[in-house]
Design an enzyme around this catalytic site. Sequence first.
Site, PDB file in Angstrom:
ATOM      1  N   GLU A   1       0.994  -1.110  -0.074  1.00 25.06           N
ATOM      2  CA  GLU A   1      -0.021   0.042   0.013  1.00 25.06           C
ATOM      3  C   GLU A   1       0.904   1.076  -0.027  1.00 25.06           C
ATOM      4  O   GLU A   1       0.575   2.411  -0.693  1.00 25.06           O
ATOM      5  CB  GLU A   1      -0.729  -0.077   1.118  1.00 25.06           C
ATOM      6  CG  GLU A   1      -1.899   1.122   1.245  1.00 25.06           C
ATOM      7  CD  GLU A   1      -2.679   1.086   2.544  1.00 25.06           C
ATOM      8  OE1 GLU A   1      -2.396   0.420   3.485  1.00 25.06           O
ATOM      9  OE2 GLU A   1      -3.657   1.979   2.573  1.00 25.06           O
TER      10      GLU A   1
ATOM     11  N   GLU B   1     -12.106  -2.339  19.272  1.00 18.87           N
ATOM     12  CA  GLU B   1     -11.970  -2.473  17.949  1.00 18.87           C
ATOM     13  C   GLU B   1     -12.711  -3.957  17.268  1.00 18.87           C
ATOM     14  O   GLU B   1     -13.211  -3.714  16.419  1.00 18.87           O
ATOM     15  CB  GLU B   1     -10.607  -2.816  17.667  1.00 18.87           C
ATOM     16  CG  GLU B   1      -9.907  -3.028  16.230  1.00 18.87           C
ATOM     17  CD  GLU B   1      -8.477  -3.310  16.120  1.00 18.87           C
ATOM     18  OE1 GLU B   1      -8.014  -4.178  16.855  1.00 18.87           O
ATOM     19  OE2 GLU B   1      -7.822  -2.660  15.335  1.00 18.87           O
TER      20      GLU B   1
END
Lengths: 546, 154, 573
Positions: free
Chosen positions: C282, C361
């Site tokens: 990425e 999360e």
Amino acid sequence: MKYYRAHVLICSGSNCMIKGCRNIRHTLEQELVHHGLQWEVKVVDTGCLGLCEQGPSLIVYPEGVMYGRLATGDIREIVTEHLLKGRLVHRLMQQPTSPTGEVAPLSLTPFFQKQKRIVLKNCGLIDPERLEDYVQTGGYTALATVLDTMTPERVITELKESGLRGRGGAGFSTGKKWELTRAARGEPKYLICNADEGEPGTFKDRLILEGDPHLIIEGMAIGGYATGATQGLVYIRGEYELSIRRMERAIRQARENGLLGKNILGSTYSFDIEVCAGAGAYVCGEETALIESIEGNRGEPRFKPPYPAEKGLWGKPTSVNNVETLANVPAIMEKGAPWYRSLGTPNSPGTKVFTLTGNVVNSGLIEVPMGITLREVIYEIGGGIPNGRQFKMAQTGGTSGGCLAAVHLDIPMDYDSLQSHGSSLGSGALLVMDDSHCIVDLTRCFLKFFVHESCGQCTPCREGTPALYELVDKISRGEASEVALALINRLSRTLQNSSLCALGQTAPVPVLSALRHFWPEIEAHFGGRCPANKCVMGKAVGKSAN
Amino acid sequence: MSEHAAHRREKIRPFVSQAGGLLKALHALQDASPEHFLAPCDLKLVADVFDVPVAKVWGTATFYSLYSTTPRGRYIIRVCESAPCYVVGAMDILKTLEEKLHIKPGQTTDDGRFTLEVASCLGVCGVAPALMVDMHVHGNLTPDKLVSILDNYV
Amino acid sequence: MLTNVTINGKTIAVPAGSTILAACQQADIKVPTLCHHPDQQVKAACRVCMVEVEGHRILQPACSYPVHPGMVIHTATPAVREARRTILELMLASHPADCLQCPRNLKCELQQLASEMNVRETPFPKALRELREDQSTVSIKRTPAKCVNCRRCVHACLTTQGIGLLYTAARGRSTVVQTAADAPLSETPCVLCGQCLQACPVGAITEVDDTDKVWDALADLTKHVVVQVAPAIRVALGEEFGGESGSIVTGKLVAALRLLGFDRVFDTDFTADLTILEEGHELLERVTHGGTLPMITSCSPGWVKFAEHNYPNQLAHLSSCKSPQQMFGTLAKTYYAEKSGLLPSSVFVVSIMPCTAKKYEAARPEMASSGYRDVDVVLTTRELARMLKQAGIDWASITADEFDAPLGISTGAGVIFGATGGVMEAALRTVYEVVSGQELGVVDFMEVRGMTGVKEAAVQMGDLVVRVGVAHGLANARQLMEQVASGSSPYHFIEIMCCPGGCIGGGGQPIPTTHAVREKRIRSIYNADQAMVLRKSHQNPAVAELYEEFLKRPLGHKSHSLLHTEYVPREAR
């Protein structure tokens, strides 16, 4: 230039304001106009005269006659009899006249005779809202002399030699404090006037600020010069609206006349003052808590060392001084340390402003040389105990001070003497209590104050003051025995030796002095009896309780 | 941002550079509140303008006696209960007020007119016993004077 | 410059200006403390550390009072002991006495003080504050009635994390540390990092205990329960059983989990390696195609929530990669289930984390890419220790075991995720080889390691000089983020860890987690890395197999739908 044949000074300190001196003034002005005297008689609002019990009051000059306990209905008589016809209105007078008709000067009346008004010099003499009045009585001369002829070090030396000690309660040498601040490193330096007067029974700083704000400005400017501070701050408790207004006004006047700001009186010295207001917290009278408050924080005291002289406001060297302390400075600079030392006692030179409250005839504001006895203050100046009752006790130094019994009436009022008897001079509050009161009930009232005002930061004070209150409350209700004593003493010792600041350290003082001087009365409560018949006893009484 | 919000922001912005400015800002916002208290939006505004966490502003506001974080009446009565007033009858004054207003300290009358509070020494012991209604001090009180004093506040 | 002081008759030389407490510590003389914390500024509020100083009228607090030459100190006189006893009795009177129900039972500093000072009861009447509990989040529980006003949590949140949503409120006996208007944490910008919890000496701030859910799952025969273990656990769990700070206990950890009854014991380090593949590509994608730079790591959920609240306009900088924990959960219920012939609905994923924010999360609505909740339960290191003790597992005697394949295979690059700078270093090890086409000789990138708050490095990779920044602790993160927000950040890639020291210093780790302890755990993390044969993520054979069999390629369609996520702008105050 206008010449008046008479001046009428109306006391307009807070206490008289509350009693309606505004209406008195309004009525007086009306009456003067009505009788065509308005161009011959000048009416002036002045600072507190000190006889708060006798307010509203006014003094007519040049005779120097004081009229007190006034109602608006009395004013016409004063105007028509005294001002028009020159005949005194005896029923309203506060001082005696001789057989030949001479009025005894106010200064020779019992209330004023033993007073020595240095700090309160101008209160009752000038209009505090006029800079010209202050200058006319010699104001700002000391500042001019200092800036012109003395070095900062010389100022400090003079102050140290004078022996002036902090008048807020701590009694630390002002000269020493300024010396430490001057020696510290860091810029800018600050000089803060502590006007967060919160000690119960104390209202002297309020009346000094209301009655003679320029005196404080002058004292601060001299202090700034001595310490090297370029910025002054006056921290006034939020409830003192009039003090705040008068101080702000006086500062503006001083600035406009080159007495504050850049290059004061043409010298190289620059100093300015800002006013900030508190928001209701007794603990902010503690110098580091006050600094925290100015910084926008909770008013929680800082641990010392470091002391403010080294690390104060915004971490810079700062001197925090009480209003009355600063008010002494101009006179000391003008008249010198030996003069100041000629008053008072060797360890407590100078005068002290006291506020008399409670069960006493003349409650109000006085200034006397240090060393005067309790008896003189209460009986000669204060006029004794009203309503036919007897003196029971006096608490000096405010709610954090100790209680003294009749046997102590001849103690001199100075820092060390009072300390050795388990009390303190403190702020100069003097609360007189008659024999209708109960020592236990009163002690509980004193402790409630600390419970409410504890900042909550340190364990002994946060948890210990309410615990101490509860123990005394139990005694009051006849639900405690001598077993509680050991705990009270232990708790008191811990508060005194472990609290972070003077609030926790002095909270036990009233309890300990009560145990020391009024033991039989307290002991009676263990047996379920309140000799003064004030305490409401609980169900379980007698030694079997608790 | 609404005009009202912008106005409030501008009102307290000058305090940032003044000594004791944060307390001044809290005073100003509370004085402008009809219910004499500091609402969550007031605290958030101060936090924003002074760049401090809102929890800290809350901590500061809840520390001082003159601020309230819950709504109060039109007039705040503060009765001094410190020793100089206590020894000349402050408790009688308080009791009379409780009876006349039918509230206890910390409470507000049903019509929203008065909030009753107890206070520490107000610094007017020369006219003890004393109380304050907002910033006005009333002294030399006796229980019978109270009604006429309260009648001044509509 | 040294100065002589005498403590309890013993004269020693200490640095001038030391506090009495520091001098006592140097002389090995113990002085009790409570509000004092070695990593925080002095408060001198609890007054437990009072000592006698000759020549002083009152006692002085050892933690704040500086020594002067020739000072004579006594730390255990009758006056001192009386003061300590009284102060403790006062504290006990205002503290709830439900020790047996409290998660900090046996690990509470107030209990310890009372025990050391032989204070067993209090003569003062009970005076509890009536304050509600806050159970509004899945991570942290507040019980303000237990607050002792030490203000250690205030410091942690305000100074260390730069957030400041806990502060002292009210006055006198009502004083307590709370949020603004005592709002529940769920209504504040709390990032659930648990640094306040780490600082709290008592049970006023605790983690939400989810162990019952795990017990239930383990007892449910219809469930295939797998567990993943974060890198930071293996250098800390031993502390809960009396071990040295930072001792490496990986083998015992695996064995213990197996004894608890997990069907498979896997390793989050596996998905850490995977994260590097995805995130590394990425980064290169953004660098070569003009994407948003700098790119910032996204595996720390406390940091991600912080960014959502405070930098909502900079969320495009965050890597879209999920955290290793979440990637694992997704893969467990897709790739692993498929590969093992299991019904995805029967797979129950438990993760052992050093982190309280990981509970949050796992519960984020979007973390269900597998079609099910990707991670079912998150336990902190402390909760795991509790389960092991409940199960009667004798830690000392268990023999080491190894993680299961395939999701238990990892490289050294995966384990260093637990330390600040570790994600960055792991990424550099891979990106370097991809960009330069050369093999990395020395795999250690020392500039990004260690406890310095903000670190940076410039690494030459072929023609490219990649500039990287690393921050840990949110106050330090703010420094880098202000640069990003103003467009003046000099970096291509930034690693931010919410907790000081990185995950090894997380809110779920054994208490205490001081600076000294963090350093020890960090040292062990790099030792563990050094001891491994494979130290670069792209060398992980299980990861290679995963791509070959399932994902096909990094940033491919499958990766995007399973392993990447989006962020949510939130309110600042």
